[in-house]
Design a protein around this motif. Structure first.
Motif, PDB file in Angstrom:
ATOM      1  N   LEU A  31       0.995   7.592  -9.380  1.00  0.00           N
ATOM      2  CA  LEU A  31      -0.423   7.941  -9.330  1.00  0.00           C
ATOM      3  C   LEU A  31      -0.726   8.854  -8.144  1.00  0.00           C
ATOM      4  CD1 LEU A  31      -2.178   4.542 -10.156  1.00  0.00           C
ATOM      5  CD2 LEU A  31      -2.097   6.574 -11.583  1.00  0.00           C
ATOM      6  N   LYS A  32      -0.098   8.578  -7.001  1.00  0.00           N
ATOM      7  CA  LYS A  32      -0.302   9.413  -5.808  1.00  0.00           C
ATOM      8  C   LYS A  32       0.181  10.829  -6.056  1.00  0.00           C
ATOM      9  CE  LYS A  32       1.438   7.929  -2.051  1.00  0.00           C
ATOM     10  NZ  LYS A  32       2.011   7.297  -0.878  1.00  0.00           N
ATOM     11  N   LYS A  33       1.303  10.983  -6.767  1.00  0.00           N
ATOM     12  CA  LYS A  33       1.845  12.305  -7.059  1.00  0.00           C
ATOM     13  C   LYS A  33       0.926  13.099  -7.976  1.00  0.00           C
ATOM     14  CE  LYS A  33       6.707  11.112  -6.594  1.00  0.00           C
ATOM     15  NZ  LYS A  33       7.983  10.962  -7.296  1.00  0.00           N
TER      16      LYS A  33
ATOM     17  N   GLY B 280      -6.855  -1.414 -14.097  1.00  0.00           N
ATOM     18  CA  GLY B 280      -6.882   0.033 -13.914  1.00  0.00           C
ATOM     19  C   GLY B 280      -7.228   0.468 -12.508  1.00  0.00           C
ATOM     20  N   HIS B 281      -7.057  -0.427 -11.538  1.00  0.00           N
ATOM     21  CA  HIS B 281      -7.385  -0.140 -10.143  1.00  0.00           C
ATOM     22  C   HIS B 281      -6.163  -0.275  -9.244  1.00  0.00           C
ATOM     23  CE1 HIS B 281     -11.604  -0.136 -11.233  1.00  0.00           C
ATOM     24  NE2 HIS B 281     -11.450  -1.321 -11.788  1.00  0.00           N
ATOM     25  N   LEU B 282      -5.042   0.224  -9.717  1.00  0.00           N
ATOM     26  CA  LEU B 282      -3.794   0.069  -8.969  1.00  0.00           C
ATOM     27  C   LEU B 282      -3.868   0.713  -7.583  1.00  0.00           C
ATOM     28  CD1 LEU B 282      -0.965  -1.092  -8.993  1.00  0.00           C
ATOM     29  CD2 LEU B 282      -0.176   1.004 -10.082  1.00  0.00           C
TER      30      LEU B 282
ATOM     31  N   LEU C  85       1.025 -10.274  -4.605  1.00  0.00           N
ATOM     32  CA  LEU C  85       1.554  -9.779  -5.876  1.00  0.00           C
ATOM     33  C   LEU C  85       0.564 -10.029  -7.009  1.00  0.00           C
ATOM     34  CD1 LEU C  85       3.821  -8.464  -7.481  1.00  0.00           C
ATOM     35  CD2 LEU C  85       4.891 -10.729  -7.664  1.00  0.00           C
ATOM     36  N   ARG C  86      -0.047 -11.201  -7.045  1.00  0.00           N
ATOM     37  CA  ARG C  86      -1.019 -11.494  -8.109  1.00  0.00           C
ATOM     38  C   ARG C  86      -2.218 -10.556  -8.012  1.00  0.00           C
ATOM     39  NH1 ARG C  86       0.808 -12.016 -11.779  1.00  0.00           N
ATOM     40  NH2 ARG C  86      -1.203 -12.451 -12.733  1.00  0.00           N
ATOM     41  N   ILE C  87      -2.703 -10.291  -6.795  1.00  0.00           N
ATOM     42  CA  ILE C  87      -3.820  -9.361  -6.634  1.00  0.00           C
ATOM     43  C   ILE C  87      -3.428  -7.989  -7.173  1.00  0.00           C
ATOM     44  CG2 ILE C  87      -5.196  -8.073  -4.943  1.00  0.00           C
ATOM     45  CD1 ILE C  87      -5.189 -10.662  -3.216  1.00  0.00           C
ATOM     46  N   ALA C  88      -2.243  -7.520  -6.808  1.00  0.00           N
ATOM     47  CA  ALA C  88      -1.782  -6.203  -7.265  1.00  0.00           C
ATOM     48  C   ALA C  88      -1.658  -6.162  -8.784  1.00  0.00           C
ATOM     49  CB  ALA C  88      -0.449  -5.849  -6.614  1.00  0.00           C
ATOM     50  N   GLU C  89      -1.152  -7.226  -9.380  1.00  0.00           N
ATOM     51  CA  GLU C  89      -0.998  -7.251 -10.833  1.00  0.00           C
ATOM     52  C   GLU C  89      -2.355  -7.252 -11.538  1.00  0.00           C
ATOM     53  OE1 GLU C  89       1.815 -10.536 -11.279  1.00  0.00           O
ATOM     54  OE2 GLU C  89       3.330  -9.044 -11.789  1.00  0.00           O
ATOM     55  N   ILE C  90      -3.312  -7.997 -11.012  1.00  0.00           N
ATOM     56  CA  ILE C  90      -4.648  -8.001 -11.611  1.00  0.00           C
ATOM     57  C   ILE C  90      -5.279  -6.623 -11.486  1.00  0.00           C
ATOM     58  CG2 ILE C  90      -7.005  -8.899 -11.391  1.00  0.00           C
ATOM     59  CD1 ILE C  90      -5.705 -11.597 -10.547  1.00  0.00           C
ATOM     60  N   MET C  91      -5.169  -6.028 -10.300  1.00  0.00           N
ATOM     61  CA  MET C  91      -5.743  -4.696 -10.089  1.00  0.00           C
ATOM     62  C   MET C  91      -5.112  -3.669 -11.026  1.00  0.00           C
ATOM     63  SD  MET C  91      -6.196  -4.500  -5.994  1.00  0.00           S
ATOM     64  CE  MET C  91      -7.611  -5.213  -5.196  1.00  0.00           C
ATOM     65  N   ALA C  92      -3.808  -3.760 -11.209  1.00  0.00           N
ATOM     66  CA  ALA C  92      -3.122  -2.843 -12.121  1.00  0.00           C
ATOM     67  C   ALA C  92      -3.644  -3.030 -13.538  1.00  0.00           C
ATOM     68  CB  ALA C  92      -1.612  -3.062 -12.066  1.00  0.00           C
ATOM     69  N   HIS C  93      -3.794  -4.279 -13.943  1.00  0.00           N
ATOM     70  CA  HIS C  93      -4.293  -4.585 -15.291  1.00  0.00           C
ATOM     71  C   HIS C  93      -5.713  -4.067 -15.484  1.00  0.00           C
ATOM     72  CE1 HIS C  93      -4.558  -6.668 -19.097  1.00  0.00           C
ATOM     73  NE2 HIS C  93      -5.695  -7.221 -18.706  1.00  0.00           N
TER      74      HIS C  93
END
Length: 105
Positions: free
Chosen positions: A101-103, A64-66, A54-62
């Motif tokens: 984003l996929k859509k 701009g690399h979700l 979850l932390r990795i995903a949150e950092i990536m989202a922040h």
């Protein structure tokens, strides 16, 4: 406690907790790359360590690399019992953003 955790030798670590805590410390120091590195090390100890994912995903989202968090988000939403309700809600939110984003592609 942070100094103790930072000095704990890697060869004495048998679970993901120390690396997860190091990741949190790195985030607190605004060193996102080190944080991701520590969370990935936690995943080497336990591939299902949900808080690290979850932390990795949150950092990536922040950052701009979700899209790069796909593997982490899909594992989390496919295994809802791995997270506490509050963390699961964050995982679902990020997964919904990823799906949007996929859509758009």
């Amino acid at each position: 406690p942070a100094a103790f955790i930072a000095q704990y030798p890697d060869n004495k670590v048998f679970g993901p907790a120390v690396f997860y805590l190091r990741g949190l410390i790195a985030e607190g120091l605004e060193d996102q790359e080190s944080a991701i590195s520590q969370y990935k090390r936690a995943l080497e100890k336990n591939a299902r360590h949900s808080k690290s994912r979850l932390r990795i995903a949150e950092i990536m989202a922040h950052q701009g690399h979700l899209r790069d968090a796909k593997e982490h988000l899909e594992l989390l939403v496919s295994n809802p019992r791995l997270l506490a309700p509050k963390d699961l809600a964050r995982a679902y939110y990020l997964h919904a953003q990823y799906s949007q984003l996929k859509k758009e592609d």
